[in-house]
Motif scaffolding. Structure first.
Motif, mmCIF file in Angstrom:
data_model
loop_
_atom_site.group_PDB
_atom_site.id
_atom_site.type_symbol
_atom_site.label_atom_id
_atom_site.label_comp_id
_atom_site.label_asym_id
_atom_site.label_seq_id
_atom_site.Cartn_x
_atom_site.Cartn_y
_atom_site.Cartn_z
ATOM 1 N N UNK B 66 32.079 43.217 -17.041
ATOM 2 C CA UNK B 66 31.985 44.434 -16.225
ATOM 3 C C UNK B 66 32.667 45.607 -16.902
ATOM 4 N N UNK B 68 33.971 48.745 -18.169
ATOM 5 C CA UNK B 68 33.451 50.109 -18.191
ATOM 6 C C UNK B 68 33.698 50.732 -19.565
ATOM 7 N N UNK B 87 18.252 47.088 -17.746
ATOM 8 C CA UNK B 87 19.700 47.066 -17.929
ATOM 9 C C UNK B 87 20.312 45.970 -17.059
ATOM 10 N N UNK B 88 21.379 45.353 -17.541
ATOM 11 C CA UNK B 88 22.143 44.436 -16.691
ATOM 12 C C UNK B 88 22.774 45.252 -15.569
ATOM 13 N N UNK B 89 22.948 44.633 -14.399
ATOM 14 C CA UNK B 89 23.243 45.450 -13.215
ATOM 15 C C UNK B 89 24.611 46.123 -13.232
ATOM 16 N N UNK B 90 25.648 45.458 -13.748
ATOM 17 C CA UNK B 90 26.967 46.120 -13.703
ATOM 18 C C UNK B 90 26.986 47.287 -14.692
ATOM 19 N N UNK B 92 24.395 49.086 -15.535
ATOM 20 C CA UNK B 92 23.567 50.108 -14.890
ATOM 21 C C UNK B 92 24.416 50.918 -13.912
ATOM 22 N N UNK B 93 25.121 50.178 -13.079
ATOM 23 C CA UNK B 93 25.979 50.776 -12.061
ATOM 24 C C UNK B 93 27.081 51.626 -12.690
ATOM 25 N N UNK B 94 27.746 51.039 -13.689
ATOM 26 C CA UNK B 94 28.843 51.752 -14.353
ATOM 27 C C UNK B 94 28.358 53.050 -14.981
ATOM 28 N N UNK B 97 27.918 55.591 -12.351
ATOM 29 C CA UNK B 97 29.209 55.937 -11.765
ATOM 30 C C UNK B 97 30.014 56.870 -12.656
ATOM 31 N N UNK B 145 20.943 57.299 -6.514
ATOM 32 C CA UNK B 145 21.495 57.417 -7.872
ATOM 33 C C UNK B 145 21.353 58.857 -8.375
ATOM 34 N N UNK B 148 24.186 60.716 -7.034
ATOM 35 C CA UNK B 148 25.393 60.451 -7.821
ATOM 36 C C UNK B 148 25.405 61.320 -9.079
ATOM 37 N N UNK B 154 30.499 58.956 -9.459
ATOM 38 C CA UNK B 154 30.942 58.400 -8.176
ATOM 39 C C UNK B 154 32.187 59.095 -7.620
#
Lengths: 420, 164
Positions: B66, B68, B87-90, B92-94, B97, B145, B148, B154
């Motif tokens: 995970x 960052x 993209x892998x989900x974490x 993508x999220x990072x 964010x 998104x 964001x 975020x």
């Protein structure tokens, strides 16, 4: 249509009667976790945002487990950021060296996370707690910072895949083999963005340590979470341990799954994931010519009591192969003491293994067992990416604790029955 | 939002250990992390790239941990954006964010050559290969998104919500 356990937990935490895959929700968080690698960035973001106090000092857990005992000055500075923040915020769940354990072994053991929870952690293996019937997932440091301020986190409700394990479990096959086999079947992105729900008679027959191993590696298939509906095994584990009131959610019989995968376990042999992906799995029998320089038994995947018991059972009265380093890392202080009481540490040391204080250490190539160029390790850990345990020109093979113990004795990848 | 730059290609399942290995994670200083960006996938990467260049990858970019530190290292190395099949989900999220633009395109990876000059037109939702003029669709960014991104990540989004 009914809901699956993941949807029910997410709905309950976002004040909704029902949620559906794809829906964006804001969920209340029961526990937010960070470690010595990820929390420093979260703490920095927290301060940059001008925040004063965390939303709930009983719901933030900080565990300096990756590079501690501090491996160098820079790591010491990172750990100090956690310690100073924990003190200043008076956090209830900060674990100093001496109490510290590998976070995903420690939090369930200490009853900090439990059934029905929403848990986020700035660590990808946070998905481990799904074994308890919690919705639990890895996020980044910025997400952790936001949760420390607001007590909430945004999610897209995932689609779910139901994995049904049937048949009869062979000798020496355990939770690690089942999850490696599963990742081998679906691939490292086979469950990308999705919930992985594990069910079936084989899962019902697994103890909690094996279940934690399985949920732990959901991320290795790209999964958002891995989860098992609570049963008597869960209740027995949680009773007298979980510090809050557990909520036991189930999946409705007409719950929605995007896919159902049947896995007949009858012919599954102990599994090895070859370099450099956890999905690169083969039966152990096809790997017995691979010579190994280092065996690691430990980590958030396989550093619990049952894992150590399985390894010790095979290593008792035997010796680690010449020129092979075997490193055993009990995942928490409680496990360390219990292993001492049961005489397991004596078995390991007598065999010529080194026993370490709890740390993530070599799993991510941090310290306590780094590989040189050209070396090969077999580890009970969770990742075998290029350079994961040291030199980018080293190799990591993943397996469960019985294969690890047999390999340590034979000096090459070995079937457990070769030394039993 | 438009990004123009030279493309550097990477294969499938590029993990975060390849993007920034754990041995470099005893700091969270972006400048220090950027020095080792993509080190274990291509040790020369950081010396070859120019500001504004683009990473073009196959499926499941950013799988694994995970940390960052991975998108931070890429952003600080002045890569303008990443295009991948998925993209892998974490990761993508990072990326959303912390404000690193990333785009999913099913076709761009197979059709665009290493070193090609491309333009990503985020508003039109296309990647253009500037030499051939060929265009490839990128997946639309979900409304939340986009919000964001508009708010600047975020933390800025939360600050805005809390002051509202």
């Amino acid at each position: 249509m009914g809901m699956n356990i993941t949807e029910k937990i997410l709905a309950a935490h976002s004040g909704l009667d029902k949620v559906e895959p794809g829906q964006i929700i804001n969920a209340k968080v029961d526990i937010a976790l960070g470690n010595d690698i990820t929390a420093p960035i979260a703490i920095s973001e927290f301060k940059k945002a001008g925040a004063d106090k965390v939303w709930d000092k009983g719901k933030v857990a900080l565990v300096p487990d990756h590079f501690s005992p501090n491996k160098d000055i820079a790591s010491a500075e990172q750990c100090k950021i956690l310690r100073d923040f924990a003190r200043q915020q008076d956090l209830e769940h900060y674990f100093e060296l001496g109490e510290m354990g590998v976070e995903h072994a420690l939090l369930p053991e200490q009853g900090i996370v439990g059934p029905g929870d929403v848990v986020i952690g700035a660590d990808s293996h946070t998905c481990t707690y799904g074994a308890l019937g919690a919705f639990s997932t890895g996020v980044g440091s910025t997400d952790l910072a936001a949760a420390m301020i607001t007590g909430e986190v945004w999610f897209k409700v995932p689609e779910a895949i139901l994995f049904n394990y049937t048949g009869k479990l062979g000798n020496w096959v355990d939770g690690k083999d089942l999850i490696l086999y599963t990742i081998g079947q679906v691939g490292v992105d086979g469950a990308l963005y999705k919930s992985m729900e594990f069910t079936g008679p084989i899962i019902s027959g697994l103890g909690m340590d094996d279940r934690l191993t399985m949920a732990n590696m959901a991320i290795e298939a790209g999964g958002k979470n891995g989860i098992i509906v609570p049963d008597e095994v869960t209740k027995a584990y949680v009773e007298g341990r979980f510090k809050r009131t557990p909520i036991y959610y189930t999946s409705d019989s007409d719950a929605n799954y995007c896919e159902k995968i049947e896995i007949d376990c009858t012919n599954i042999r102990p599994q090895i994931a070859f370099p450099h992906l956890p999905s690169n799995t083969r039966p152990v029998d096809e790997a017995t010519s691979v010579v190994i320089d280092q065996v690691v038994i430990g980590s958030c995947t396989n550093g619990r009591m049952d894992d150590l018991r399985k390894a010790a059972q095979l290593m008792k009265g035997k010796k680690v192969a010449p020129y092979l380093r075997c490193i055993v890392i009990p995942a928490t202080q409680h496990i360390y003491r219990q292993a001492m009481k049961e005489g397991l540490l004596d078995i390991f040391v007598e065999a010529g293994a080194a026993v370490s204080t709890p740390t993530c250490g070599p799993c991510l190539g941090g310290h306590m067992g780094i590989l040189a160029k050209g070396e090969r390790a077999l580890a009970t850990t969770n990742r075998n990416f290029v350079g994961r345990m040291g030199s980018p020109e080293s190799e990591v093979y993943l397996a469960g604790p019985t294969v690890a113990a047999a390999t340590a004795i034979k000096g090459r990848i070995a079937c457990p029955e070769e030394v039993a | 939002m438009k990004f123009t730059g030279r493309v550097w290609k990477f294969g499938a399942d590029i993990d975060t250990d390849a993007i920034i290995p754990a041995r470099r994670l005893n700091t969270s200083d972006p400048k220090e992390l950027a020095k080792y960006c993509m080190e274990d996938a291509d040790p020369e990467f950081i010396n070859k790239i120019s500001a504004g260049d683009i990473i073009l990858a196959d499926k499941n970019f950013g799988c694994g941990s995970s940390r960052e530190h991975a998108p931070i290292a890429i952003k600080e190395a002045k890569i303008s954006c990443i295009i991948a099949k998925s993209f892998a989900r974490i990761f993508y999220r990072n990326s959303f964010n912390m404000g690193l633009p990333i785009f999913e395109s099913a076709d761009a990876y197979d059709a665009i050559a290493e070193g090609a000059e491309v333009e990503v037109d985020a508003d039109a939702g296309v990647v253009r290969d500037l030499a051939s003029g060929k265009e490839f669709k990128v997946a639309p960014i979900p409304e939340f998104m986009q919000e964001l991104l508009r708010d600047g990540g975020l933390m800025a989004h939360i600050a805005k919500k809390q002051s509202a």
